[in-house]
Structures are given as C-alpha cells and as structure tokens.
Design a protein around this motif. Structure first.
Motif, PDB file in Angstrom:
ATOM      1  N   ALA A   1       3.293   2.421 -13.176  1.00  0.00           N
ATOM      2  CA  ALA A   1       3.911   1.457 -12.463  1.00  0.00           C
ATOM      3  C   ALA A   1       3.141   1.097 -11.164  1.00  0.00           C
ATOM      4  CB  ALA A   1       5.355   2.313 -11.907  1.00  0.00           C
ATOM      5  N   ALA A   2       2.373   1.984 -10.793  1.00  0.00           N
ATOM      6  CA  ALA A   2       1.453   1.699  -9.559  1.00  0.00           C
ATOM      7  C   ALA A   2       0.625   0.440  -9.875  1.00  0.00           C
ATOM      8  CB  ALA A   2       0.908   2.818  -9.105  1.00  0.00           C
ATOM      9  N   THR A   3       0.034   0.726 -11.093  1.00  0.00           N
ATOM     10  CA  THR A   3      -0.737  -0.543 -11.516  1.00  0.00           C
ATOM     11  C   THR A   3      -0.253  -1.862 -11.812  1.00  0.00           C
ATOM     12  OG1 THR A   3      -0.711  -0.144 -14.125  1.00  0.00           O
ATOM     13  CG2 THR A   3      -2.457   1.088 -12.894  1.00  0.00           C
ATOM     14  N   LEU A   4       1.057  -1.690 -12.140  1.00  0.00           N
ATOM     15  CA  LEU A   4       2.047  -3.061 -12.385  1.00  0.00           C
ATOM     16  C   LEU A   4       2.336  -3.581 -10.868  1.00  0.00           C
ATOM     17  CD1 LEU A   4       3.508  -4.998 -13.957  1.00  0.00           C
ATOM     18  CD2 LEU A   4       5.643  -3.228 -13.864  1.00  0.00           C
ATOM     19  N   MET A   5       2.658  -2.838 -10.022  1.00  0.00           N
ATOM     20  CA  MET A   5       2.443  -3.301  -8.534  1.00  0.00           C
ATOM     21  C   MET A   5       1.374  -3.845  -8.158  1.00  0.00           C
ATOM     22  SD  MET A   5       4.771  -0.443  -6.410  1.00  0.00           S
ATOM     23  CE  MET A   5       6.421  -0.143  -6.523  1.00  0.00           C
TER      24      MET A   5
ATOM     25  N   ASN B   1       0.970  -1.085   0.076  1.00  0.00           N
ATOM     26  CA  ASN B   1      -0.119  -0.077   0.218  1.00  0.00           C
ATOM     27  C   ASN B   1       0.901   1.445  -0.030  1.00  0.00           C
ATOM     28  OD1 ASN B   1      -2.435  -1.576  -0.116  1.00  0.00           O
ATOM     29  ND2 ASN B   1      -2.677  -1.286   2.172  1.00  0.00           N
ATOM     30  N   ASP B   2       1.750   1.410   0.793  1.00  0.00           N
ATOM     31  CA  ASP B   2       2.725   2.311   0.800  1.00  0.00           C
ATOM     32  C   ASP B   2       3.658   2.429  -0.406  1.00  0.00           C
ATOM     33  OD1 ASP B   2       2.412   3.721   3.179  1.00  0.00           O
ATOM     34  OD2 ASP B   2       4.189   2.735   4.302  1.00  0.00           O
ATOM     35  N   LEU B   3       4.053   1.661  -1.077  1.00  0.00           N
ATOM     36  CA  LEU B   3       4.654   1.524  -2.386  1.00  0.00           C
ATOM     37  C   LEU B   3       3.699   2.170  -3.556  1.00  0.00           C
ATOM     38  CD1 LEU B   3       6.396  -1.857  -2.401  1.00  0.00           C
ATOM     39  CD2 LEU B   3       7.793   0.353  -2.312  1.00  0.00           C
ATOM     40  N   ILE B   4       2.526   1.578  -3.571  1.00  0.00           N
ATOM     41  CA  ILE B   4       1.736   2.005  -4.422  1.00  0.00           C
ATOM     42  C   ILE B   4       1.165   3.777  -4.153  1.00  0.00           C
ATOM     43  CG2 ILE B   4      -0.916   1.629  -5.188  1.00  0.00           C
ATOM     44  CD1 ILE B   4      -0.446  -1.344  -4.342  1.00  0.00           C
ATOM     45  N   ASN B   5       0.982   3.757  -3.123  1.00  0.00           N
ATOM     46  CA  ASN B   5       0.470   5.151  -2.726  1.00  0.00           C
ATOM     47  C   ASN B   5       1.713   6.327  -3.020  1.00  0.00           C
ATOM     48  OD1 ASN B   5      -1.190   7.114  -1.979  1.00  0.00           O
ATOM     49  ND2 ASN B   5      -0.856   6.867   0.301  1.00  0.00           N
TER      50      ASN B   5
END
Length: 297
Positions: free
Chosen positions: A200-204, A181-185
């Motif tokens: 990149a967030a969607t890939l995560m 969640n922190d990485l995506i946020n």
C-alpha cells in the motif's frame, strides 16, 4: 522507551506527539539522539534524517501504528484501490484514530482521481489514432474524415485539460509532501503487523507522483527502505548498477575529478559491452545518477 542510538549507546527516547502530516524537526532529532541542535551538524545528514524517520516518527506515530494489529487481516493495498467517492477531507483523515481508518479516508479522497486517471488514459489512447488521421492527411483519408478528427481532437484536448485541472485541485487542497511522507511512513511502520501495508505504501508513492506532489529526501529514503530494505547509508540501486556493469564498482587510482573518472569508466563499459556512447551534453542532467550510462538510444 529504550533504544540504541546511532552511536551504539543506549538512549532514552520520549518524543511528544505531533500533528499528523507535519513532519519532524531538528529539535526532535536532537532530543532523540541526546545532543544539542547545534551538534547535529556533526552527524551524517542521512543518519540524522533516518533518526527522524525511524525513531522520532515511530514515537510520534506510535498510537496509530499500534492499531495496525487490529486490521492485520485487511488488505490495505486493495482497500485503497476499492475506494469510493465520498466527502472525506484531508483534515478528517488526519484525525483518524487507527490505520484502517486512515487508509479508508485516503482511498475516499483518491477515488475521484482514480476515475479521472482512467478517463484520461482512455482519452489519450483515442488521441493517437486521431493524430495519425490528421498527420497522414489526404494521402490516406478524405477531407471530411480529417475535419471530424480535428474537431474530436479539440474536444478531447479540452476535456483532458479540464480533468488535469481537477486532479491538480484535489492534490493542492488535500496533500503536501510532509503529509504523504507521514502516510507512507505509517504504513512502513505498520508492515510487521500487516504485510500488505508495504505494498500500500508503494501505491501511495505512485499516487504521489500522479498528483505531482514533490518527492523530498525523506520520501526517497522511505522509497529505498520499503522497496530494498535499505538503511540510511545503503543504496541498493547503485549496487545493482555495479552488478550489471562491474566496471562501475572498480576502485580508481586517478587523481582526476569524479566527472573525469566517471567518463573513463563509461568509455570502458562502452568498449567492453559494445554500447553506443554520446558526449553527454544532451543527456547528462544534474538530477540524474552520476554514474548513469549516457546513450543516445
């Protein structure tokens, strides 16, 4: 740092930095809103969660977010895909001092997983033909070919099981829902400076699913915001279902339960659009959309 609170009243927000990947607390949300923790129950839960995602996390991750300008010309999506094997750990990733370093560390950790997923896909494709050989039997193949197919299938199945175990081990050792969640946020907040961060967030999130890391309500809210631009009280996927079948957006004057109203709407849709409809006993699950059309097809 000034902001406008969810109640439209100017507020001060000065939230202490926290360890990357630990999530946000009710106390931090209450402090950001200028209320006591006990009074959070008076807020809409979705609004309170959004304060944590967009206000608390923005303050707590601001040092990292600010560095996104330094890598504005870097394609973070491609950076993840191009990751090479290395000895980076999640703890080292958490200590990275800029967005590019965080993404690079993440890509390094995920590199072996991507290689194993590619191998798994290739093996899975091979099993299809082998199963056809075994299932069709002597009507189409010689006994020797069937025996060879069974041996190869057993070998592949064992290798696939081993690969899945290795992926699970990497996932357990390095990732949690809060960390993802922190990485995506972080990438969501970095998008204004680097548009590739959103992709990149969607890939995560895809990686998160591949690693079998649980999506919680925060993850789902991040997903809707990144993909559709939804706020805490918006649901574009539901809106699209209304566009597809306007009947789902009609106001009902019925005094029946929500389930009864939904069933009547589904019957209307089925009649107007010639869509087969079952009784829902097999396909109606607790975790599906309450207005998801039930069809045996």
């Amino acid at each position: 740092m000034h902001r406008i609170s969810s109640r439209g009243v100017p507020a001060m927000c000065a939230v202490a930095m926290r360890s990357f990947g630990t999530g946000f607390t009710d106390a931090a949300i209450a402090k950001a809103e200028g209320v006591s923790v006990a009074n959070l129950k008076d807020m809409n839960p979705r609004t309170a969660r959004w304060v944590g995602i967009d206000v608390v996390a923005r303050d707590q991750l601001q040092a990292l977010v600010a560095t996104s300008k330094l890598s504005a010309d870097v394609d973070l999506y491609q950076l993840i895909l191009d990751g090479k094997r290395g000895t980076v750990t999640a703890e080292q990733m958490k200590k990275a001092t800029d967005v590019k370093a965080v993404v690079t560390a993440y890509a390094t950790i995920l590199a072996p997983v991507r290689e194993m997923r590619t191998r798994l896909n290739a093996l899975e494709l091979e099993t299809f033909g082998l199963r056809d050989t075994v299932n069709r039997g002597l009507t189409a193949f010689k006994q020797s070919a069937i025996d060879d197919a069974k041996k190869r299938l057993a070998t592949i199945t064992a290798e696939m099981t081993d690969l899945k175990s290795q992926i699970a081990a990497i996932s357990t050792a390095n990732f949690t829902t809060a960390l993802f969640n922190d990485l995506i946020n972080l990438l969501r907040l970095s998008t204004p400076a680097n548009p590739s961060a959103a992709r990149a967030a969607t890939l995560m999130m895809e990686d998160m699913a591949q690693l079998s890391v649980t999506f919680d309500e925060t993850t789902q809210m991040l997903l809707r915001n990144i993909v559709f631009g939804d706020g805490p009280l918006e649901d574009s996927s539901l809106l699209f279902s209304f566009v597809e079948y306007p009947e789902r957006g009609e106001i009902s004057a019925s005094k029946g339960s929500l389930a009864e109203i939904r069933d009547e709407a589904l019957k209307t849709i089925a009649a107007r659009h010639q869509t087969p409809l079952d009784d829902g006993r097999k396909l109606e699950l607790g975790d599906t959309h309450p207005c998801l059309q039930r069809s045996a097809e």
